[in-house]
Design an enzyme around this catalytic site. Structure first.
Site, short mmCIF file in Angstrom:
data_model
loop_
_atom_site.label_atom_id
_atom_site.label_comp_id
_atom_site.label_asym_id
_atom_site.label_seq_id
_atom_site.Cartn_x
_atom_site.Cartn_y
_atom_site.Cartn_z
N TYR A 162 0.99 -1.12 0.19
CA TYR A 162 -0.18 0.25 0.47
C TYR A 162 0.96 1.43 0.13
CZ TYR A 162 -3.53 2.75 0.07
OH TYR A 162 -5.45 3.16 0.07
N THR A 182 -14.99 -2.37 1.41
CA THR A 182 -15.58 -1.29 0.79
C THR A 182 -15.19 -2.39 -0.71
OG1 THR A 182 -13.69 0.38 0.13
CG2 THR A 182 -14.80 0.74 1.94
#
Ligand code: NAD
Length: 393
Positions: A235, A275
């Site tokens: 990330y 999500t």
């Protein structure tokens, strides 16, 4: 039609209209239960408004501050007997709830990266809203076509410089297996920056500014993620991290633009939540499953709506000044990044094996959240009942 979840890897290809409506109502109820947001925004444009953090931002604006909201997103209406996407049903339910309250709420479905959708949005703001006093930028997309050059770019979730091996949770098969991600090429890094960096946010803000559609004192916020060291290779230090670095640099330029009219632009670093975007990132679902267990046990668990409600009340519209970190960002990941939370996650991480998933993680909570994104597993919804899949916006 009777609609059941149909999961394909990290997406669910079906969505339930009543379930999505129940999910919207749950979020509205959360905001309402905290009372009105004093001096909140009045006219809000949300880019990426149909799911996740953008949707929560729209709900907090409308139902916390009574604002008019214009949502832009890319969703699929129902066609050929197939249900619409969850974001479509979310928006149908949100607009209906807003109308019941006498709140202005309109939506534009299309590619927010395109000049055409930008123009449609500007026209609608000019005709019906006058100006906007808040712009939330919450797009998460795997691809973008540059409106100037017509060239298309893809974003990838890969490390930079060297390959990265870590334990990964295969959410379909409920198995922990190591995964090795090969480093992104220079072209892939540039592509990811083009898609998920700040270029499009800046184009939006310049277009709104030039058209005189930003109210004096306008606030614009985009969302970022940092997370723990264990996920940094994929990330923060990976291709998506390069894009977020560009987003942060862009925030400074947009801030200078908005300051002319006493406005402001900044980044809010939000916590990890389930999500559609985050479930596609390797290693992150395992981290989230462990994090949920630790944060729930500590009484600190939050989902999108709790995060955004807290962002609005304690930072954006707190009646005083906003707390920034050394890089000028708001840190809504403060609870996630508490040393004791991170230590507990770190301790559990190497112990989690396929056999201990249920004992050591909150995979059940992860899965419940995932299904909820598509309107499944909500209390009070009769999933055996026939439901109308065609719902118009
Ligand atoms: P999401 O997938 O739930 O939402 C993405 C939104 O973008 C949807 O409304 C979708 O319709 C819209 N969209 C995608 N492509 C579009 C296009 N071409 N045109 C118009 N709309 C388009 O994602 P999310 O997780 O809520 O992510 C939103 C932001 O929050 C991202 O910047 C992400 O990095 C950030 N963030 C997410 C997390 C997390 O854990 N999910 C944590 C911190 C920050």
């Amino acid at each position: 039609m009777i609609i059941k979840p149909k999961i394909r890897g990290f997406v669910c290809v079906t969505a339930h209209p009543e379930g999505c409506a129940a999910h919207i109502q749950e979020q509205i109820d959360h905001v309402r239960a905290q009372g009105p947001i004093k001096d909140g925004p009045k006219k809000v444009l949300v880019l990426g408004a149909s799911t996740g953090y953008g949707l929560a931002s729209r709900i907090a604006s409308a139902f916390g501050s009574g604002s008019a909201t214009l949502g832009v997103f890319f969703e699929r209406p129902s066609s050929n007997g197939k249900p619409a996407s969850a974001g479509w049903y979310n928006t149908v339910a949100l607009e209906e709830a807003a109308r019941k309250e006498g709140l202005w709420a309109r939506s534009i479905n299309g590619d927010a990266f395109s000049d055409e959708i930008k123009q449609q949005t500007l026209d609608l703001i000019r005709e019906e809203m006058g100006q906007v006093d808040m712009v939330i930028y919450s797009l998460a997309s795997p691809r973008r076509t540059d409106p100037k050059s017509g060239e298309s770019y893809r974003s990838v979730l890969k490390p930079i410089g060297q390959s990265y091996t870590a334990n990964n949770l295969d959410t379909d098969r409920k198995r922990i297996e190591p995964i090795t991600l090969e480093p992104a090429t220079d072209e892939e890094i540039q592509g990811t920056v083009k898609v998920m960096g700040g270029e499009d946010w800046e184009l939006w803000m310049e277009a709104l500014h030039s058209a005189g559609l930003l109210a004096p004192g306008c606030t614009s916020v985009a969302y970022d993620y940092i997370g723990p060291e264990i996920t940094w290779p994929v990330y923060t230090n990976g291709s998506i991290g390069a894009a977020k670095k560009h987003l942060r640099e862009t925030a400074k330029r947009i801030d200078s633009l908005l300051k002319i009219e006493r406005g402001r632009a900044f980044i809010s670093v939000n916590k990890a939540v389930v999500t559609q975007a985050s479930s596609a990132i390797p290693v992150v679902p395992l981290y989230i499953s462990i994090l949920f267990k630790v944060m729930k046990e500590a009484g600190l668990h939050e989902d999108c709506i709790q995060q955004i409600d807290r962002l609005f009340r304690t930072q954006l519209f707190n009646g005083q000044s906003v707390d920034f970190d050394e890089e000028g960002r708001v840190r809504m990941d403060d609870w996630e990044m508490k040393p004791e939370i991170q230590q507990a996650v770190k301790d559990l991480w190497p112990k989690v094996k396929t056999e201990t998933i249920d004992e050591l993680t909150d995979f059940e909570g992860y899965q419940q959240n995932f299904l909820k994104l598509f309107g499944f597993g909500l209390a009070g919804v009769d999933y055996e009942a026939d439901t109308e899949i065609e719902r118009g916006l």
